[in-house]
Motif scaffolding. Sequence first.
Motif, PDB file in Angstrom:
ATOM      1  N   PHE A 129       0.494  -0.968   0.419  1.00  0.00           N
ATOM      2  CA  PHE A 129      -0.350  -0.120   0.015  1.00  0.00           C
ATOM      3  C   PHE A 129       1.231   1.678  -0.175  1.00  0.00           C
ATOM      4  O   PHE A 129       0.370   2.352  -0.451  1.00  0.00           O
ATOM      5  N   GLN A 130       2.091   1.303   0.655  1.00  0.00           N
ATOM      6  CA  GLN A 130       2.754   2.526   0.892  1.00  0.00           C
ATOM      7  C   GLN A 130       3.216   3.269  -0.928  1.00  0.00           C
ATOM      8  O   GLN A 130       3.361   4.144  -1.358  1.00  0.00           O
ATOM      9  N   GLN A 131       3.135   1.840  -1.974  1.00  0.00           N
ATOM     10  CA  GLN A 131       3.431   1.990  -3.348  1.00  0.00           C
ATOM     11  C   GLN A 131       2.016   2.510  -3.636  1.00  0.00           C
ATOM     12  O   GLN A 131       2.949   3.295  -5.193  1.00  0.00           O
ATOM     13  N   ILE A 132       1.137   1.988  -3.738  1.00  0.00           N
ATOM     14  CA  ILE A 132       0.541   2.550  -5.020  1.00  0.00           C
ATOM     15  C   ILE A 132      -0.119   3.365  -4.955  1.00  0.00           C
ATOM     16  O   ILE A 132      -0.067   3.721  -6.126  1.00  0.00           O
ATOM     17  N   TYR A 133      -0.246   4.384  -3.966  1.00  0.00           N
ATOM     18  CA  TYR A 133      -0.486   5.415  -4.415  1.00  0.00           C
ATOM     19  C   TYR A 133       0.400   6.072  -5.300  1.00  0.00           C
ATOM     20  O   TYR A 133      -0.523   6.687  -6.400  1.00  0.00           O
ATOM     21  N   LYS A 134       1.668   5.868  -5.057  1.00  0.00           N
ATOM     22  CA  LYS A 134       2.617   6.225  -6.176  1.00  0.00           C
ATOM     23  C   LYS A 134       2.915   5.903  -7.220  1.00  0.00           C
ATOM     24  O   LYS A 134       2.660   6.252  -8.286  1.00  0.00           O
ATOM     25  N   GLU A 135       2.413   4.240  -7.568  1.00  0.00           N
ATOM     26  CA  GLU A 135       2.362   3.943  -8.773  1.00  0.00           C
ATOM     27  C   GLU A 135       1.064   4.401  -9.597  1.00  0.00           C
ATOM     28  O   GLU A 135       1.261   4.390 -10.982  1.00  0.00           O
ATOM     29  N   ALA A 136      -0.315   4.836  -8.410  1.00  0.00           N
ATOM     30  CA  ALA A 136      -1.678   4.689  -9.699  1.00  0.00           C
ATOM     31  C   ALA A 136      -1.158   6.541 -10.722  1.00  0.00           C
ATOM     32  O   ALA A 136      -1.952   6.194 -11.386  1.00  0.00           O
ATOM     33  N   HIS A 137      -0.758   6.800  -9.179  1.00  0.00           N
ATOM     34  CA  HIS A 137       0.126   8.216  -9.695  1.00  0.00           C
ATOM     35  C   HIS A 137       0.224   8.326 -10.730  1.00  0.00           C
ATOM     36  O   HIS A 137       0.457   9.043 -12.099  1.00  0.00           O
ATOM     37  N   HIS A 138       1.681   8.132 -11.002  1.00  0.00           N
ATOM     38  CA  HIS A 138       2.742   7.432 -11.669  1.00  0.00           C
ATOM     39  C   HIS A 138       1.935   7.435 -13.315  1.00  0.00           C
ATOM     40  O   HIS A 138       2.273   7.453 -14.498  1.00  0.00           O
ATOM     41  N   ARG A 139       1.191   6.224 -12.938  1.00  0.00           N
ATOM     42  CA  ARG A 139       0.737   5.237 -14.428  1.00  0.00           C
ATOM     43  C   ARG A 139      -0.156   6.278 -14.945  1.00  0.00           C
ATOM     44  O   ARG A 139      -0.641   6.669 -16.225  1.00  0.00           O
ATOM     45  N   GLY A 140      -1.495   6.980 -14.359  1.00  0.00           N
ATOM     46  CA  GLY A 140      -2.300   8.046 -14.568  1.00  0.00           C
ATOM     47  C   GLY A 140      -1.791   9.001 -15.023  1.00  0.00           C
ATOM     48  O   GLY A 140      -2.729   8.955 -16.805  1.00  0.00           O
ATOM     49  N   HIS A 141      -0.903  10.488 -14.391  1.00  0.00           N
ATOM     50  CA  HIS A 141      -0.950  10.925 -15.188  1.00  0.00           C
ATOM     51  C   HIS A 141       1.328  10.946 -15.979  1.00  0.00           C
ATOM     52  O   HIS A 141       0.760  12.024 -17.812  1.00  0.00           O
ATOM     53  N   ASP A 142       1.816   9.829 -15.933  1.00  0.00           N
ATOM     54  CA  ASP A 142       3.439   9.618 -16.811  1.00  0.00           C
ATOM     55  C   ASP A 142       2.735   9.412 -18.671  1.00  0.00           C
ATOM     56  O   ASP A 142       3.470   9.249 -19.338  1.00  0.00           O
ATOM     57  N   ASP A 143       1.269   8.692 -19.081  1.00  0.00           N
ATOM     58  CA  ASP A 143       1.027   8.316 -19.546  1.00  0.00           C
ATOM     59  C   ASP A 143       0.629   9.518 -21.315  1.00  0.00           C
ATOM     60  O   ASP A 143      -0.079   9.917 -20.678  1.00  0.00           O
ATOM     61  N   PRO A 144       1.596   9.589 -22.165  1.00  0.00           N
ATOM     62  CA  PRO A 144       0.512  10.116 -23.160  1.00  0.00           C
ATOM     63  C   PRO A 144      -0.261  10.307 -23.610  1.00  0.00           C
ATOM     64  O   PRO A 144      -0.568  11.515 -24.396  1.00  0.00           O
ATOM     65  N   ALA A 145      -0.960   9.160 -23.304  1.00  0.00           N
ATOM     66  CA  ALA A 145      -2.125   9.055 -24.285  1.00  0.00           C
ATOM     67  C   ALA A 145      -3.610   9.375 -23.607  1.00  0.00           C
ATOM     68  O   ALA A 145      -4.406  10.028 -24.616  1.00  0.00           O
ATOM     69  N   TRP A 146      -3.540  10.590 -22.463  1.00  0.00           N
ATOM     70  CA  TRP A 146      -4.803  11.328 -21.888  1.00  0.00           C
ATOM     71  C   TRP A 146      -4.117  12.547 -21.082  1.00  0.00           C
ATOM     72  O   TRP A 146      -2.949  12.559 -20.887  1.00  0.00           O
ATOM     73  N   ASP A 147      -4.661  13.617 -20.790  1.00  0.00           N
ATOM     74  CA  ASP A 147      -4.421  14.709 -20.533  1.00  0.00           C
ATOM     75  C   ASP A 147      -4.881  14.366 -19.095  1.00  0.00           C
ATOM     76  O   ASP A 147      -5.014  13.724 -18.630  1.00  0.00           O
ATOM     77  N   THR A 148      -4.377  15.879 -18.269  1.00  0.00           N
ATOM     78  CA  THR A 148      -4.903  15.875 -17.145  1.00  0.00           C
ATOM     79  C   THR A 148      -6.372  14.994 -16.848  1.00  0.00           C
ATOM     80  O   THR A 148      -6.426  14.703 -15.616  1.00  0.00           O
ATOM     81  N   PRO A 149      -7.082  15.840 -17.030  1.00  0.00           N
ATOM     82  CA  PRO A 149      -9.098  15.324 -16.694  1.00  0.00           C
ATOM     83  C   PRO A 149      -8.637  13.566 -16.827  1.00  0.00           C
ATOM     84  O   PRO A 149      -9.230  13.340 -16.342  1.00  0.00           O
ATOM     85  N   GLU A 150      -7.866  13.134 -18.010  1.00  0.00           N
ATOM     86  CA  GLU A 150      -8.555  11.551 -17.895  1.00  0.00           C
ATOM     87  C   GLU A 150      -7.665  10.700 -16.860  1.00  0.00           C
ATOM     88  O   GLU A 150      -8.105   9.739 -16.787  1.00  0.00           O
ATOM     89  N   ALA A 151      -6.338  11.529 -16.494  1.00  0.00           N
ATOM     90  CA  ALA A 151      -6.239  10.728 -15.661  1.00  0.00           C
ATOM     91  C   ALA A 151      -6.288  11.161 -14.313  1.00  0.00           C
ATOM     92  O   ALA A 151      -6.063   9.858 -13.215  1.00  0.00           O
ATOM     93  N   ASN A 152      -6.726  12.141 -13.989  1.00  0.00           N
ATOM     94  CA  ASN A 152      -7.687  12.380 -12.888  1.00  0.00           C
ATOM     95  C   ASN A 152      -8.191  11.404 -12.557  1.00  0.00           C
ATOM     96  O   ASN A 152      -8.844  11.226 -11.639  1.00  0.00           O
ATOM     97  N   TYR A 153      -9.300  11.601 -13.345  1.00  0.00           N
ATOM     98  CA  TYR A 153     -10.635  10.487 -13.657  1.00  0.00           C
ATOM     99  C   TYR A 153      -9.551   8.938 -13.380  1.00  0.00           C
ATOM    100  O   TYR A 153     -10.573   8.118 -12.060  1.00  0.00           O
ATOM    101  N   LEU A 154      -8.656   8.507 -13.993  1.00  0.00           N
ATOM    102  CA  LEU A 154      -8.328   6.830 -14.052  1.00  0.00           C
ATOM    103  C   LEU A 154      -7.044   6.484 -12.867  1.00  0.00           C
ATOM    104  O   LEU A 154      -7.306   5.749 -12.163  1.00  0.00           O
ATOM    105  N   VAL A 155      -6.739   7.642 -12.042  1.00  0.00           N
ATOM    106  CA  VAL A 155      -5.619   7.258 -10.801  1.00  0.00           C
ATOM    107  C   VAL A 155      -7.016   6.378  -9.578  1.00  0.00           C
ATOM    108  O   VAL A 155      -6.086   5.533  -9.050  1.00  0.00           O
ATOM    109  N   PRO A 156      -7.828   7.276  -9.554  1.00  0.00           N
ATOM    110  CA  PRO A 156      -8.675   5.715  -8.416  1.00  0.00           C
ATOM    111  C   PRO A 156      -9.096   4.385  -8.533  1.00  0.00           C
ATOM    112  O   PRO A 156      -9.515   3.981  -8.230  1.00  0.00           O
ATOM    113  N   HIS A 157      -9.170   4.176 -10.072  1.00  0.00           N
ATOM    114  CA  HIS A 157      -9.379   2.879 -10.377  1.00  0.00           C
ATOM    115  C   HIS A 157      -7.871   2.468 -10.427  1.00  0.00           C
ATOM    116  O   HIS A 157      -8.073   1.021 -10.982  1.00  0.00           O
TER     117      HIS A 157
END
Length: 185
Positions: free
Chosen positions: A28-56
């Motif tokens: 769990f110490q890694q999950i928050y960082k990893e979800a944020h990284h995977r959501g926001h560092d992917d060039p396939a989407w912008d910030t609104p899509e990344a914000n939606y994706l991170v909790p999932h």
Amino acid sequence: MKATNPRLLNIFSDELPLGFLEKVKDGFQQIYKEAHHRGHDDPAWDTPEANYLVPHLRRAMAEKLVRDAANSHGLSAIVKMNSKRTSEYTIVSSARLLFTVSHCTDRSQVRYAKFRQQNSELNSLLSQGRFEVFDTPEILQGCADSIYAILIYGDGFIEFAIPEKKKKKWLDHYPLDKLIEMKLS
């Protein structure tokens, strides 16, 4: 947080292997960082899509982590479909415990799910209270054969919470760190 029912706390400590608890805590110490990284560092989407994706992503990683930790430490973990057939969830069991996993923002009640309400029926005896004079090793008043809990997690906490069936409150909370401390002492 002090447990209101130390005997139930001991059941959690007895039922959950130290390796499982440690693997969940470390993961769990890694999950928050990893979800944020995977959501926001992917060039396939912008910030609104990344914000939606991170909790999932966080939920998917949490469910997989708990399932893998359970199965590798002698607990049983399976995936079940919810009653509306809209999503799946992980359910873990031991001899006396049954628990699911859910994110909470502030240790408050988790959002409604039929499977959580149905599973919380296992706790009906627990919510009726205890009579200390009758609590002996042979007769533990108010302690059902199976206890349903939810492994809740949020920003800065991971704990097992025992839901009461009809009221929107917890019967008790057991922080993961407290259980690890009990196992190590």
